[in-house]
Design an enzyme around this catalytic site. Structure first.
Site, PDB file in Angstrom:
ATOM      1  NE  ARG A 110       6.886 -21.022  45.687  1.00  0.00           N
ATOM      2  CZ  ARG A 110       6.927 -22.249  45.176  1.00  0.00           C
ATOM      3  NH1 ARG A 110       6.890 -22.452  43.868  1.00  0.00           N
ATOM      4  NH2 ARG A 110       7.022 -23.292  45.956  1.00  0.00           N
ATOM      5  CB  THR A 384       9.266 -26.403  37.422  1.00  0.00           C
ATOM      6  OG1 THR A 384       8.595 -26.720  38.631  1.00  0.00           O
ATOM      7  CG2 THR A 384       9.686 -24.998  37.393  1.00  0.00           C
ATOM      8  CB  THR A 402       6.447 -24.150  38.622  1.00  0.00           C
ATOM      9  OG1 THR A 402       6.039 -25.505  38.729  1.00  0.00           O
ATOM     10  CG2 THR A 402       6.221 -23.476  39.970  1.00  0.00           C
ATOM     11  CG  ASN A 404       3.772 -28.231  42.792  1.00  0.00           C
ATOM     12  OD1 ASN A 404       4.988 -28.369  42.764  1.00  0.00           O
ATOM     13  ND2 ASN A 404       3.013 -28.832  43.666  1.00  0.00           N
ATOM     14  CD  GLU A 423       3.978 -23.902  42.962  1.00  0.00           C
ATOM     15  OE1 GLU A 423       4.842 -24.762  43.173  1.00  0.00           O
ATOM     16  OE2 GLU A 423       3.579 -23.617  41.819  1.00  0.00           O
ATOM     17  CG  ASP A 426       6.136 -26.717  46.265  1.00  0.00           C
ATOM     18  OD1 ASP A 426       6.139 -27.956  46.218  1.00  0.00           O
ATOM     19  OD2 ASP A 426       6.535 -26.013  45.328  1.00  0.00           O
ATOM     20  N   GLY A 476      12.549 -29.638  38.135  1.00  0.00           N
ATOM     21  CA  GLY A 476      13.038 -30.831  38.831  1.00  0.00           C
ATOM     22  C   GLY A 476      12.734 -30.872  40.317  1.00  0.00           C
ATOM     23  N   GLY A 477      11.884 -29.951  40.832  1.00  0.00           N
ATOM     24  CA  GLY A 477      11.573 -29.980  42.264  1.00  0.00           C
ATOM     25  C   GLY A 477      12.862 -29.871  43.065  1.00  0.00           C
TER      26      GLY A 477
HETATM   27  N1  GLY Z   1       7.000 -26.463  42.656  1.00  0.00           N
HETATM   28  C1  GLY Z   1       8.386 -26.652  42.442  1.00  0.00           C
HETATM   29  C2  GLY Z   1       9.235 -25.634  43.087  1.00  0.00           C
HETATM   30  O1  GLY Z   1       8.732 -24.575  43.441  1.00  0.00           O
HETATM   31  O2  GLY Z   1      10.416 -25.849  43.260  1.00  0.00           O
END
Ligand code: GLY
Length: 575
Positions: A110, A384, A402, A404, A423, A426, A476-477
């Site tokens: 990440r 994503t 992703t 984002n 990102e 988030d 899908g967030g």
């Molecule tokens: N940016 C989407 C996630 O990390 O879930």
């Protein structure tokens, strides 16, 4: 349950406790290839399901050259960075869940907040969130992790040479690939959002449906990464170019890139319905959420008894469970290197049985009575991408990564062709006020230097008796883990073939807005069903996207890959 929102855990202390392992290895030039003894075939074929045909072609080449699931996964990840630029990336980050030689692993690559990031960086002097600042342009970019993650995974488990897994991506960047209609549509809508704010159009403006699109700058970067390894991205000419692009515009420096590390973490593991679930730990909320959903549904067996799939009562019961999962998510989930996330308590059988017992089978529970972090639920970008891979030796990779939003921040690091993520959005830009228990909701996910923003990505593998049974994931967030949950229950509770389980109607509730059920155009909640759901006290709301599941189920010894009919993905098996 108490979350210590003051806890800042040093990575070193977690490493000593055996919870994470960080490697300085990606700066080495030569990976150690896992050659090992000749392996026995466990499955009839290898298989992939992936968001586009080029990813499947790359996997095909890798399997032909004798690569395993990890080699194929890394080749797919680099390929999609070229051919699926809306979400495939080297300028973003993600999570990979692996099952290799009968053991589960998880690599967290990440993005991290730059060293110069501050808790209030997206607020104006009145303390209000500045619209768009965390979404578009240089300021929205987190330090990318994909190249480090791929290096770590391939270095540890791959059988081929690093150069072999980079080769397909380099070819597509240098010689081009044919742009698909959906890609160009997405480019068009992103271009409107980025217009006048970023250099997006300079790189992607010329892409046309059905025509070959070449990315020479990106080909040069990938070639350097192929020759020099991951250190090229974090410490080489590419790092210089990224840092130079940022200077005077954004926060990322050479030091941020140099210091970046992917982290091997213990995946979340849980027993459910005779299966072992292996899924994403924090900084994803998805693995915890998925386990909570599955266990609470099992606890409510009596209430679900005789309830038809996707009927109004089914929608209600799932929404009641989701309400509780999202309340916990808002309060307790964040980067475990900065905040002690109570994973064991949140997935504990007794705790979940208690939460499930709070579900009202007859009507929606009052939102306020469930809320643990009211006011902290942030809208998340849904764009994503996921791919699933198994090889015939029984190994599996489930990877979600992703930028984002589609095309991330819209910024391309000058001279690299690398699209950079957004990102930072988030994170909770404005952490909430203390709730009735004195806990600051979403503080777990406040911005701090080097911290990873909370994610919902949920790359998941189910095993039974030590053998892979299902590999799945989706974009899908915040809809990611409710989508995976629905696919898993369709397969295992309703005995649906995977193809039907993936195609079936999906819906989503996430505590806020109150009693709102989101539905999708692909399989709408309409007509009589809509009336029944509304009669129960819910508001129905259309959403234009509900995932792009890429999954593989093993039937007997035969992998069956399925690509969601909602996207342009490809499912393929290889002898
Ligand atoms: N940016 C989407 C996630 O990390 O879930």
């Amino acid at each position: 349950m108490k979350a210590n929102n003051k806890a800042k855990l040093s990575i070193a202390s977690l490493a000593i406790a055996g919870l994470v392992s960080i490697s300085a290895g990606f700066l080495e030039a030569t990976p150690v290839y896992a050659k090992g003894p000749a392996q026995q075939a466990v499955f009839a074929t290898s298989a992939v399901s992936v968001a586009d045909q080029y990813g499947a072609d790359a996997a095909q080449q890798i399997f032909k050259e004798g690569g395993n699931a990890v080699d194929a996964a890394v080749a797919i990840a680099f390929t999609l960075a070229v051919t699926y630029p809306e979400a495939g990336n080297i300028g973003g980050g993600g999570f990979m869940t692996l099952y290799v030689n009968g053991k589960p692993y998880f690599i967290d690559y990440r993005e991290r907040a730059p060293l110069a990031a501050t808790r209030t960086m997206y607020l104006d002097d009145k303390g209000e969130v500045i619209k768009g600042k965390s979404l578009v342009g240089y300021y929205a970019v987190g330090v990318p992790g994909t190249v480090a993650g791929m290096w770590e995974a391939q270095h540890r488990f791959g059988r081929l040479k690093w150069k072999q897994v980079l080769a397909p991506a380099i070819k597509y960047a240098r010689d081009g690939f044919v742009a698909d209609e959906l890609l160009v549509q997405r480019r068009d809508s992103a271009a409107k959002e980025f217009e006048g704010k970023t250099n997006f159009d300079t790189y992607f403006g010329s892409m046309k449906v059905g025509e070959t699109f070449k990315q020479p700058d990106l080909a040069a970067v990938l070639t350097r990464i192929s020759n020099n390894g991951a250190k090229e991205f974090y410490n080489g000419k590419t790092a210089d170019l990224i840092a130079a692009s940022m200077r005077g515009h954004g926060l990322i420096t050479k030091r941020d890139l140099h210091d970046y590390r992917a982290v091997w973490r213990q995946p979340v593991e849980a027993k459910w319905n005779g299966y072992e679930i292996i899924t994403a730990p924090p900084p994803s909320s998805g693995g915890v959420g998925l386990v909570q959903l599955l266990k609470m549904k099992a606890d409510l067996k009596q209430d679900f008894n005789g309830v038809d799939l996707n009927s109004a009562q089914y929608i209600h019961l799932l929404a009641e469970i989701e309400k509780r999962v999202f309340a916990d998510r808002a309060q307790y989930l964040g980067d475990p290197d900065f905040y002690k996330v109570p994973v064991a308590q949140l997935t504990d059988d007794a705790y979940l049985a208690k939460r499930a017992a709070e579900v009202n089978p007859n009507a929606p529970s009052d939102t306020k009575s469930v809320v643990a972090g009211l006011g902290t639920s942030m809208p998340e970008k849904a764009e994503t991408t996921h791919f699933s891979v198994v090889d015939k030796w029984g190994n599996a990779v489930s990877n979600t990564y992703t930028l984002n939003g589609y095309f991330g921040s819209g910024v391309i690091a000058q001279g690299t062709g690398i699209l950079l993520n957004d990102e930072m959005d988030d994170f909770a830009a404005k952490p909430g006020v203390p709730n009735m228990f004195g806990v600051v909701g979403s503080d777990a996910n406040s911005i701090e230097p080097n911290k990873r923003p909370l994610s919902s990505m949920t790359p998941t593998i189910l095993t039974k008796d030590g053998k892979v049974s299902l590999v799945t994931g989706t974009p899908g967030g915040s809809r990611i883990f409710t989508t995976i949950f629905q696919v898993i229950t369709n397969v295992y509770d309703f005995n649906m073939p995977l193809k039907d389980a993936v195609a079936a109607m999906r819906f989503h509730h996430q505590l806020l807005p109150p009693n709102t059920i989101f539905w999708e155009p692909y399989a709408p909640i309409d007509g009589e069903l809509a009336k029944q759901v509304e009669a129960k006290g819910y508001v129905l709301k259309a959403q234009n996207f509900n995932g792009d599941v890429q999954a593989i189920k093993i039937n007997g010894d035969t992998p069956v890959p399925i690509s969601d009919p909602r996207g342009r993905g490809v499912a393929r098996v290889f002898q």
